[in-house]
Motif scaffolding. Sequence first.
Motif, mmCIF file in Angstrom:
data_model
loop_
_atom_site.group_PDB
_atom_site.id
_atom_site.type_symbol
_atom_site.label_atom_id
_atom_site.label_comp_id
_atom_site.label_asym_id
_atom_site.label_seq_id
_atom_site.Cartn_x
_atom_site.Cartn_y
_atom_site.Cartn_z
ATOM 1 N N ALA A 29 0.656 -1.360 0.124
ATOM 2 C CA ALA A 29 0.008 0.008 -0.024
ATOM 3 C C ALA A 29 0.882 1.165 0.086
ATOM 4 C CB ALA A 29 -0.911 -0.029 1.074
ATOM 5 N N VAL A 30 1.804 1.200 0.892
ATOM 6 C CA VAL A 30 2.713 2.726 0.894
ATOM 7 C C VAL A 30 3.478 2.624 -0.524
ATOM 8 C CG1 VAL A 30 4.833 3.425 2.053
ATOM 9 C CG2 VAL A 30 3.114 2.349 3.473
ATOM 10 N N GLU A 31 3.688 1.637 -1.119
ATOM 11 C CA GLU A 31 4.386 1.647 -2.364
ATOM 12 C C GLU A 31 3.546 2.266 -3.457
ATOM 13 O OE1 GLU A 31 5.786 -2.052 -3.287
ATOM 14 O OE2 GLU A 31 7.432 -2.275 -1.807
ATOM 15 N N ARG A 32 2.490 2.145 -3.175
ATOM 16 C CA ARG A 32 1.284 2.767 -4.365
ATOM 17 C C ARG A 32 0.721 4.014 -3.687
ATOM 18 N NH1 ARG A 32 2.432 -2.066 -4.687
ATOM 19 N NH2 ARG A 32 2.414 -3.503 -6.430
ATOM 20 N N ASP A 33 1.355 4.672 -2.913
ATOM 21 C CA ASP A 33 0.777 5.935 -2.021
ATOM 22 C C ASP A 33 -0.741 5.726 -1.836
ATOM 23 O OD1 ASP A 33 2.796 7.304 -2.385
ATOM 24 O OD2 ASP A 33 2.574 7.687 -4.552
ATOM 25 N N LEU A 34 -1.178 4.713 -0.992
ATOM 26 C CA LEU A 34 -2.428 4.430 -0.536
ATOM 27 C C LEU A 34 -2.396 4.428 1.046
ATOM 28 C CD1 LEU A 34 -3.472 1.508 -2.940
ATOM 29 C CD2 LEU A 34 -4.067 3.794 -2.787
ATOM 30 N N TRP A 35 -3.055 5.308 1.656
ATOM 31 C CA TRP A 35 -3.223 5.600 3.010
ATOM 32 C C TRP A 35 -4.199 4.804 3.825
ATOM 33 C CZ3 TRP A 35 -0.342 9.729 5.150
ATOM 34 C CH2 TRP A 35 0.601 10.430 4.493
ATOM 35 N N GLY A 36 -3.876 4.435 5.151
ATOM 36 C CA GLY A 36 -5.013 3.829 5.947
ATOM 37 C C GLY A 36 -4.629 2.713 6.918
ATOM 38 N N ILE A 37 -3.344 2.014 6.373
ATOM 39 C CA ILE A 37 -2.733 1.268 7.371
ATOM 40 C C ILE A 37 -1.346 1.350 7.618
ATOM 41 C CG2 ILE A 37 -4.564 -0.729 6.566
ATOM 42 C CD1 ILE A 37 -2.334 -1.605 4.506
ATOM 43 N N GLU A 38 -0.853 2.368 7.193
ATOM 44 C CA GLU A 38 0.573 2.627 7.653
ATOM 45 C C GLU A 38 1.100 2.627 8.963
ATOM 46 O OE1 GLU A 38 -1.767 6.384 7.305
ATOM 47 O OE2 GLU A 38 -1.430 4.523 5.903
ATOM 48 N N ASN A 39 0.025 2.995 9.825
ATOM 49 C CA ASN A 39 0.464 3.037 11.351
ATOM 50 C C ASN A 39 0.484 1.500 11.908
ATOM 51 O OD1 ASN A 39 0.008 5.728 10.970
ATOM 52 N ND2 ASN A 39 -0.909 5.990 12.881
ATOM 53 N N LEU A 40 0.163 0.596 11.077
ATOM 54 C CA LEU A 40 0.081 -0.794 11.573
ATOM 55 C C LEU A 40 1.333 -1.546 10.833
ATOM 56 C CD1 LEU A 40 -3.771 -1.673 11.153
ATOM 57 C CD2 LEU A 40 -2.473 -0.610 12.980
ATOM 58 N N SER A 41 2.224 -0.630 10.490
ATOM 59 C CA SER A 41 3.477 -1.357 9.999
ATOM 60 C C SER A 41 4.159 -2.388 10.912
ATOM 61 C CB SER A 41 4.412 -0.358 9.428
ATOM 62 O OG SER A 41 4.041 0.555 8.497
ATOM 63 N N LEU A 42 4.713 -3.526 10.291
ATOM 64 C CA LEU A 42 5.691 -4.201 11.248
ATOM 65 C C LEU A 42 4.923 -4.957 12.220
ATOM 66 C CD1 LEU A 42 8.640 -4.694 10.464
ATOM 67 C CD2 LEU A 42 9.179 -3.596 12.563
ATOM 68 N N ILE A 43 3.330 -5.217 12.140
ATOM 69 C CA ILE A 43 2.701 -6.096 12.910
ATOM 70 C C ILE A 43 2.867 -7.419 12.213
ATOM 71 C CG2 ILE A 43 0.544 -6.638 13.823
ATOM 72 C CD1 ILE A 43 -0.217 -3.728 13.958
ATOM 73 N N PRO A 44 3.241 -8.504 13.111
ATOM 74 C CA PRO A 44 3.541 -9.600 12.759
ATOM 75 C C PRO A 44 2.350 -10.486 12.310
ATOM 76 C CG PRO A 44 4.054 -9.678 14.897
ATOM 77 C CD PRO A 44 3.870 -8.433 14.370
ATOM 78 N N GLY A 45 2.213 -11.218 11.449
ATOM 79 C CA GLY A 45 0.933 -12.180 11.218
ATOM 80 C C GLY A 45 0.686 -12.164 9.960
ATOM 81 N N LYS A 46 -0.643 -12.952 9.753
ATOM 82 C CA LYS A 46 -1.169 -12.920 8.317
ATOM 83 C C LYS A 46 -2.509 -12.122 8.244
ATOM 84 C CE LYS A 46 1.543 -16.424 7.108
ATOM 85 N NZ LYS A 46 2.441 -16.191 6.089
ATOM 86 N N VAL A 47 -3.034 -11.691 6.928
ATOM 87 C CA VAL A 47 -4.036 -10.711 6.879
ATOM 88 C C VAL A 47 -5.207 -11.638 7.387
ATOM 89 C CG1 VAL A 47 -5.408 -9.595 5.016
ATOM 90 C CG2 VAL A 47 -3.212 -9.526 4.863
ATOM 91 N N GLY A 48 -5.328 -12.932 7.162
ATOM 92 C CA GLY A 48 -6.412 -13.185 7.629
ATOM 93 C C GLY A 48 -6.720 -13.395 9.066
ATOM 94 N N ALA A 49 -5.687 -13.004 9.905
ATOM 95 C CA ALA A 49 -5.901 -12.875 11.336
ATOM 96 C C ALA A 49 -6.228 -11.262 11.750
ATOM 97 C CB ALA A 49 -4.598 -13.267 12.152
ATOM 98 N N ALA A 50 -6.034 -10.595 11.015
ATOM 99 C CA ALA A 50 -6.243 -8.989 11.289
ATOM 100 C C ALA A 50 -7.506 -8.710 11.671
ATOM 101 C CB ALA A 50 -5.760 -8.055 10.032
ATOM 102 N N PRO A 51 -8.583 -9.056 11.035
ATOM 103 C CA PRO A 51 -9.814 -8.835 11.252
ATOM 104 C C PRO A 51 -10.455 -9.602 12.712
ATOM 105 C CG PRO A 51 -10.093 -10.153 9.381
ATOM 106 C CD PRO A 51 -8.729 -9.812 9.608
ATOM 107 N N VAL A 52 -9.879 -10.764 12.955
ATOM 108 C CA VAL A 52 -10.176 -11.580 14.185
ATOM 109 C C VAL A 52 -9.895 -10.976 15.524
ATOM 110 C CG1 VAL A 52 -9.790 -13.569 15.366
ATOM 111 C CG2 VAL A 52 -9.811 -13.518 12.974
ATOM 112 N N GLN A 53 -8.646 -10.362 15.420
ATOM 113 C CA GLN A 53 -8.170 -9.721 16.828
ATOM 114 C C GLN A 53 -8.188 -8.144 16.436
ATOM 115 O OE1 GLN A 53 -6.960 -11.594 18.965
ATOM 116 N NE2 GLN A 53 -5.830 -10.212 20.235
#
Length: 335
Positions: free
Chosen positions: A100-124
């Motif tokens: 997203a950052v490489e394509r100048d898309l904002w919204g998840i940059e503050n969540l950089s370097l959180i380990p894990g998979k995308v599928g787990a992101a909404p669960v937690q």
Amino acid sequence: MIRDFYDIDLSGRNSFHVRQRAARLVEFETTDDLTAFFRKGAPAKWTVLAGGNNILFTQDFDGVLLTPRAASIDVVAEAPDAVAVRAEAGVEWDDLVAWAVERDLWGIENLSLIPGKVGAAPVQNIGAYGAEAKDAIESVEMFCTDTCNTLILSREHCAFGYRESVFKHALRGRVVITAVTFRLSRRPRPDLGYGDLLRETEARGGATLRNIREAVCAIRRSKLPDTAVLGNAGSFFKNPVVEAAVAERLRTDYPALPLYPAAEGRMKLAAGWLIEQAGMKGHREGCVGVHDQQALVLVNYGGATGGEVLALAHKVQEAVRAKFGVEIAAEVNVL
């Protein structure tokens, strides 16, 4: 394609690196794989093991672990101000942030370097530095194990809260998340109000996407141990949310206590501060300890069992309870 593993060592599949085993692990790529698996009859015991970054095994797992492998990222809709991005469950979360950052898309940059998979992101409902996944999630695709159908759940129906979602409660054990769609912005919308983020971003030249991502990564690396060096699951504890009256009473007794507004007029306390003030920051017992830079993190110095990690967690909780009368709950899923 399904890949089966039996009596598998899980030490390389969980970030605590505890040496437990699973009776069976199934890697899957498509919903057809899941259909084929569940139409044979759902096993009595199963759960999803994605990146293994938010789980603590305290014993061998005598059921089936399901691991998503599909990892594509695609733009599925575009508008002048926003882009809808669909990421499959097996995508590394930080790879999506970098994409997203490489394509100048904002919204998840503050969540950089959180380990894990995308599928787990909404669960937690993962979060960091004032942002949460729910802020960018548009919908979640899920495979229903009872019907073998795929449904799309909109953000409004995910019951998102602080480290909470419907996937931890009503839908737990009933669905497998296969993909998540995010609504990202083309317009800059920096959120720099949390902790040292503004200072670190300004030191890099100002609030660009890349500077914010670099600042977040630098802060995280300075405070959090690398799982490749020290086994850990990031923040082991959630920040407790208490009634405003309780927070004010604590602030009277402890003027330095950090407080943050929470939903419904309640207040969020900083669990790391509570743990440190209770004298547990840097505490070590054998192979396990509380990290000396971030009290929210429990670490495996090598050779620890899940039971030893859990015992230390209970000791930390008791220390905070005894000093402040506050309960801190585990963020990590204990099996």
